[in-house]
Design a protein around this motif. Structure first.
Motif, PDB file in Angstrom:
ATOM      1  N   HIS A   1       0.778  -1.178   0.023  1.00 12.20           N
ATOM      2  CA  HIS A   1       0.152  -0.039  -0.199  1.00 12.20           C
ATOM      3  C   HIS A   1       0.970   1.287   0.180  1.00 12.20           C
ATOM      4  O   HIS A   1       1.831   1.174   0.559  1.00 12.20           O
TER       5      HIS A   1
ATOM      6  N   CYS B   1      -4.730   5.475   1.175  1.00 18.50           N
ATOM      7  CA  CYS B   1      -3.816   4.462   0.291  1.00 18.50           C
ATOM      8  C   CYS B   1      -3.884   5.324  -0.951  1.00 18.50           C
ATOM      9  O   CYS B   1      -5.217   5.658  -1.468  1.00 18.50           O
TER      10      CYS B   1
ATOM     11  N   LEU C   1      -3.171   3.594  -3.868  1.00 20.25           N
ATOM     12  CA  LEU C   1      -3.718   2.873  -5.079  1.00 20.25           C
ATOM     13  C   LEU C   1      -5.036   3.192  -5.294  1.00 20.25           C
ATOM     14  O   LEU C   1      -6.011   3.209  -4.406  1.00 20.25           O
TER      15      LEU C   1
ATOM     16  N   HIS D   1      -8.122   1.339  -4.315  1.00 23.32           N
ATOM     17  CA  HIS D   1      -8.050   1.286  -2.727  1.00 23.32           C
ATOM     18  C   HIS D   1      -8.757   2.481  -2.377  1.00 23.32           C
ATOM     19  O   HIS D   1      -9.640   2.308  -1.503  1.00 23.32           O
TER      20      HIS D   1
ATOM     21  N   MET E   1     -10.452   2.855   1.454  1.00 20.74           N
ATOM     22  CA  MET E   1      -9.034   3.011   2.159  1.00 20.74           C
ATOM     23  C   MET E   1      -8.735   4.344   2.217  1.00 20.74           C
ATOM     24  O   MET E   1      -7.699   4.955   1.819  1.00 20.74           O
TER      25      MET E   1
END
Ligand SMILES: [Cu+2]
Length: 347
Positions: free
Chosen positions: A207, A311, A313, A316, A321
């Motif tokens: 991550h 995060c 990404l 994500h 996230m």
């Protein structure tokens, strides 16, 4: 800019071009890298085995150039690098390559790794800059000081019973919480905190944790026994805050960050089965010239306060996230749930 098309693509795209080449003169070139990849992290190297130099990270110049053979870069991380083509024979082609295996999710298309990133073709002419500097700043970067408290933040991929679609069954969360929960972290302005990012993710995903508003220092990383950690601290259903310390489960000594991670960062690679520790000083309203806890009107018209950490990404962060964060004034601070002192990892 390095980017791969789609989540599980197998084409490397640099500045919008697939596997491009760049004609360079014989000299030292500065490249400003940002990984805009959606999922994968990369380990960049030159195909001729020559070193290159990292001179800057997310928050500015390093104290001095760091010579590297390889550079790890996760989504949203930025590094400025120097490549020296001054001694290269004219006509030589040098590839920028990735030596990292791509993530398990990225292997869904069958690609284990995408080696080629781009190519440099060295010409006859001499470039104006032909040496790498020895120093980059007049004085060394200040360190934020000793942390007054330690927060554990857990990075998880867990079952999302509300979404039975393919991949939708995987919920991604920070601290096992949903984005709209109100019991998020509220650090106090002017304090220094250590944050321990505990990657207990079942999918072995790196991550890339990004904190808004601040630049922080990376303290280092340490392996921990994820199986025992999860067995002894079973996460509750998504929606209940879950932040057990992983310090009792470490399996090796703390590793310092890579030398090129020693400058100011706002995004840090958090590999699986590791605790990644950072040191953050939360700025005051006086230092910023504005109140970081001021109310503003959110996109839905409602009053809101604060920032986010998440995060980087993209699927994500789009799947919860991401957490809110308020940097509150000392006067307005509520008693917090921060773990103080014992069990922390101090430098
Ligand atoms: Cu992530």
């Amino acid at each position: 800019m390095v980017k791969r098309q789609w989540q599980c693509g197998d084409v490397m795209v640099v500045n919008g071009k697939a596997w491009p080449y760049l004609d360079v003169d014989r000299g030292v070139y500065r490249f400003r890298l940002i990984s805009s990849s959606q999922l994968n992290d990369y380990r960049l190297a030159l195909s001729n085995g020559e070193p290159f130099w990292v001179i800057g990270s997310d928050g500015g110049l390093l104290d001095a150039p760091v010579m590297v053979g390889e550079l790890d870069i996760a989504p949203a991380e930025r590094y400025d690098i120097l490549i020296d083509f001054s001694r290269t024979e004219p006509g030589t082609a040098i590839d920028l390559v990735n030596t990292m295996q791509i993530s398990i999710a990225g292997q869904a298309n069958g690609a284990m790794a995408i080696r080629d990133v781009m190519r440099f073709v060295v010409g006859e002419s001499q470039a104006p800059v032909r040496t790498v500097p020895h120093t980059l700043r007049r004085s060394a970067t200040a360190v934020p000081g000793t942390p007054q408290s330690v927060r554990t933040a857990t990075l998880s991929v867990n079952a999302n019973t509300e979404n039975p679609t393919f991949l939708g069954v995987l919920g991604m969360s920070l601290n096992n919480m949903r984005f709209d929960q109100s019991d998020f972290d509220m650090p106090v302005q002017g304090t220094t905190e250590q944050w321990d990012f505990v990657n207990a993710d079942a999918t072995f995903q790196v991550h890339s944790m990004h904190v808004h508003l601040v630049q922080f220092k990376v303290l280092g990383r340490q392996d921990f026994d994820k199986v025992r950690y999860l067995a002894e601290n079973p996460p509750p259903l998504l929606g209940t805050r879950w932040t057990p310390s992983a310090d009792e489960y470490t399996t090796n000594s703390p590793e310092p960050p890579a030398p090129y991670e020693s400058g100011w960062k706002d995004t840090v690679r958090c590999p699986p089965n590791q605790i990644t520790r950072i040191l953050v000083r939360w700025p005051t309203a006086d230092e910023l010239g504005f109140d970081p806890d001021a109310e503003f009107t959110g996109p839905d018209g409602a009053a809101a306060q604060g920032y986010v950490w998440h995060c980087h990404l993209t699927d994500h962060e789009d799947n919860e996230m991401m957490q809110r964060l308020r940097v509150v004034s000392a006067e307005g601070a509520a008693p917090s749930s921060v773990t103080h002192g014992a069990g922390g990892h101090h430098h």
